[in-house]
Scaffold this motif. Sequence first.
Motif, PDB file in Angstrom:
ATOM      1  N   THR A   1     -28.858  17.120  19.617  1.00 31.44           N
ATOM      2  CA  THR A   1     -29.537  18.303  19.079  1.00 31.44           C
ATOM      3  C   THR A   1     -31.048  18.137  19.071  1.00 31.44           C
ATOM      4  O   THR A   1     -31.752  19.032  18.617  1.00 31.44           O
ATOM      5  CB  THR A   1     -29.071  18.584  17.637  1.00 31.44           C
ATOM      6  OG1 THR A   1     -29.506  17.503  16.787  1.00 31.44           O
ATOM      7  CG2 THR A   1     -27.561  18.708  17.557  1.00 31.44           C
TER       8      THR A   1
ATOM      9  N   SER B   1     -32.315  24.487  18.770  1.00 34.26           N
ATOM     10  CA  SER B   1     -31.130  25.350  18.661  1.00 34.26           C
ATOM     11  C   SER B   1     -30.168  25.194  19.834  1.00 34.26           C
ATOM     12  O   SER B   1     -29.339  26.073  20.081  1.00 34.26           O
ATOM     13  CB  SER B   1     -31.536  26.824  18.522  1.00 34.26           C
ATOM     14  OG  SER B   1     -32.397  27.000  17.424  1.00 34.26           O
TER      15      SER B   1
ATOM     16  N   ALA C   1     -17.765  19.035  19.226  1.00 32.72           N
ATOM     17  CA  ALA C   1     -18.291  20.214  19.923  1.00 32.72           C
ATOM     18  C   ALA C   1     -17.151  21.149  20.324  1.00 32.72           C
ATOM     19  O   ALA C   1     -17.249  22.380  20.170  1.00 32.72           O
ATOM     20  CB  ALA C   1     -19.091  19.780  21.151  1.00 32.72           C
TER      21      ALA C   1
ATOM     22  N   ARG D   1     -15.830  22.967  17.272  1.00 32.48           N
ATOM     23  CA  ARG D   1     -16.786  23.984  16.830  1.00 32.48           C
ATOM     24  C   ARG D   1     -16.679  25.244  17.683  1.00 32.48           C
ATOM     25  O   ARG D   1     -16.702  26.361  17.158  1.00 32.48           O
ATOM     26  CB  ARG D   1     -18.219  23.438  16.905  1.00 32.48           C
ATOM     27  CG  ARG D   1     -18.536  22.328  15.931  1.00 32.48           C
ATOM     28  CD  ARG D   1     -20.019  21.983  16.024  1.00 32.48           C
ATOM     29  NE  ARG D   1     -20.375  20.806  15.250  1.00 32.48           N
ATOM     30  CZ  ARG D   1     -21.605  20.538  14.833  1.00 32.48           C
ATOM     31  NH1 ARG D   1     -22.594  21.367  15.125  1.00 32.48           N
ATOM     32  NH2 ARG D   1     -21.855  19.452  14.138  1.00 32.48           N
ATOM     33  N   CYS D   2     -16.573  25.045  18.985  1.00 33.05           N
ATOM     34  CA  CYS D   2     -16.497  26.187  19.886  1.00 33.05           C
ATOM     35  C   CYS D   2     -15.156  26.906  19.776  1.00 33.05           C
ATOM     36  O   CYS D   2     -15.093  28.143  19.779  1.00 33.05           O
ATOM     37  CB  CYS D   2     -16.735  25.738  21.325  1.00 33.05           C
ATOM     38  SG  CYS D   2     -18.412  25.140  21.649  1.00 33.05           S
TER      39      CYS D   2
ATOM     40  N   ARG E   1     -17.226  28.549  15.258  1.00 34.63           N
ATOM     41  CA  ARG E   1     -18.380  28.136  14.465  1.00 34.63           C
ATOM     42  C   ARG E   1     -19.630  27.976  15.307  1.00 34.63           C
ATOM     43  O   ARG E   1     -20.745  28.065  14.801  1.00 34.63           O
ATOM     44  CB  ARG E   1     -18.074  26.835  13.722  1.00 34.63           C
ATOM     45  CG  ARG E   1     -17.080  26.981  12.577  1.00 34.63           C
ATOM     46  CD  ARG E   1     -16.816  25.649  11.903  1.00 34.63           C
ATOM     47  NE  ARG E   1     -16.034  24.757  12.766  1.00 34.63           N
ATOM     48  CZ  ARG E   1     -16.305  23.490  12.975  1.00 34.63           C
ATOM     49  NH1 ARG E   1     -17.371  22.940  12.415  1.00 34.63           N
ATOM     50  NH2 ARG E   1     -15.539  22.757  13.747  1.00 34.63           N
ATOM     51  N   SER E   2     -19.456  27.704  16.590  1.00 35.59           N
ATOM     52  CA  SER E   2     -20.585  27.556  17.504  1.00 35.59           C
ATOM     53  C   SER E   2     -20.323  28.354  18.769  1.00 35.59           C
ATOM     54  O   SER E   2     -19.171  28.609  19.147  1.00 35.59           O
ATOM     55  CB  SER E   2     -20.812  26.081  17.866  1.00 35.59           C
ATOM     56  OG  SER E   2     -21.220  25.329  16.751  1.00 35.59           O
ATOM     57  N   ASP E   3     -21.409  28.734  19.433  1.00 41.73           N
ATOM     58  CA  ASP E   3     -21.332  29.482  20.685  1.00 41.73           C
ATOM     59  C   ASP E   3     -21.293  28.489  21.839  1.00 41.73           C
ATOM     60  O   ASP E   3     -22.227  27.681  21.995  1.00 41.73           O
ATOM     61  CB  ASP E   3     -22.556  30.385  20.804  1.00 41.73           C
ATOM     62  CG  ASP E   3     -22.489  31.313  22.011  1.00 41.73           C
ATOM     63  OD1 ASP E   3     -21.729  31.034  22.953  1.00 41.73           O
ATOM     64  OD2 ASP E   3     -23.220  32.318  22.000  1.00 41.73           O
TER      65      ASP E   3
ATOM     66  N   ASP F   1     -24.317  27.514  23.964  1.00 39.54           N
ATOM     67  CA  ASP F   1     -25.380  26.639  23.457  1.00 39.54           C
ATOM     68  C   ASP F   1     -25.177  25.188  23.872  1.00 39.54           C
ATOM     69  O   ASP F   1     -26.028  24.340  23.587  1.00 39.54           O
ATOM     70  CB  ASP F   1     -25.452  26.715  21.927  1.00 39.54           C
ATOM     71  CG  ASP F   1     -25.978  28.050  21.437  1.00 39.54           C
ATOM     72  OD1 ASP F   1     -26.709  28.715  22.194  1.00 39.54           O
ATOM     73  OD2 ASP F   1     -25.649  28.438  20.297  1.00 39.54           O
TER      74      ASP F   1
END
Length: 302
Positions: free
Chosen positions: A129, A134, A187, A190-191, A195-197, A200
Amino acid sequence: MTDRASRSEALAYFATPGPLTDLAAHASSVRLLPDALPDLCRGVQGLVVHPFLAHLYGLAPAAVRLDELEIRAASAMVSRILALDPRPLAEPRPPELRLVGNCRDFTVLLCAFLRARGVPARARCGFGTYFEPSRFTDHWVCEVWDEKRGGWHLVDAQLDAPQRDAFGIPFDPLDVPRTHFVVAGDAWQRCRSGRSDPRDFGILDLRGLWFVRGNLVRDLAARAKRELLPWDGWGLMATREESDAAELALLDRVAELTQAGDQRHLDVLRLQDSEPGLRVPRVVVSFNLGGARVDLGPGVAN
């Protein structure tokens, strides 16, 4: 098997080299390296230069030997390093005489040096990160066992002083917070959970759930001591096609196990070896070489 016995077995496994981290051919040279982790990291930094960051060291693009990025085995890396400059490995090279390598190569070389000393270490593939705001950038780090703390911690051997300044790194690279490096399994979860795009996650214009899937399969292979190149493809990541329901369920299982404790060590190895879409074949596809088929040679495939 008890949790203590499982941990002992895992630590013994990661304290010995795998097919890509065996430095027996350079034992006499490696033996002269320092033992302390900070010194070993500095040693790696004096041997390797990242092609994306060559400008930080005053290197012109024409001076970057991109063919060296195709070297997979740590032994071959050391051979090339010594061919460029035969001095002891502990002596930092000028940038133009360093091996051209990326985060995976910094990681694998440190991992190999540690395993040569009987220190449990393993490569982790995921996303950092700390390179783009971001964004979760494709990255590798080394996970090292700390006997005093009784646990694993993340080490980014790539982050020397020029890079720490360039990226404004706020933490000690010898103890990377897990909020700053997201292992591929995390990761993926999350995807998958929303929770995450997925857009990204990746590098340059290569982004999406397919990219996360690739890093997840690579991280699993690294847990089996098969630390292949970031652009090597096989099995479930041979294409960018979306996974079907069965593949998604299998990948969910991979994400769970690669984040589980050492008590699941044998489960990780069994899964990696038993599933055709996960196990490493003798021939892989190199996306960096336009989809060329590359024979890994004996001893690397499952």
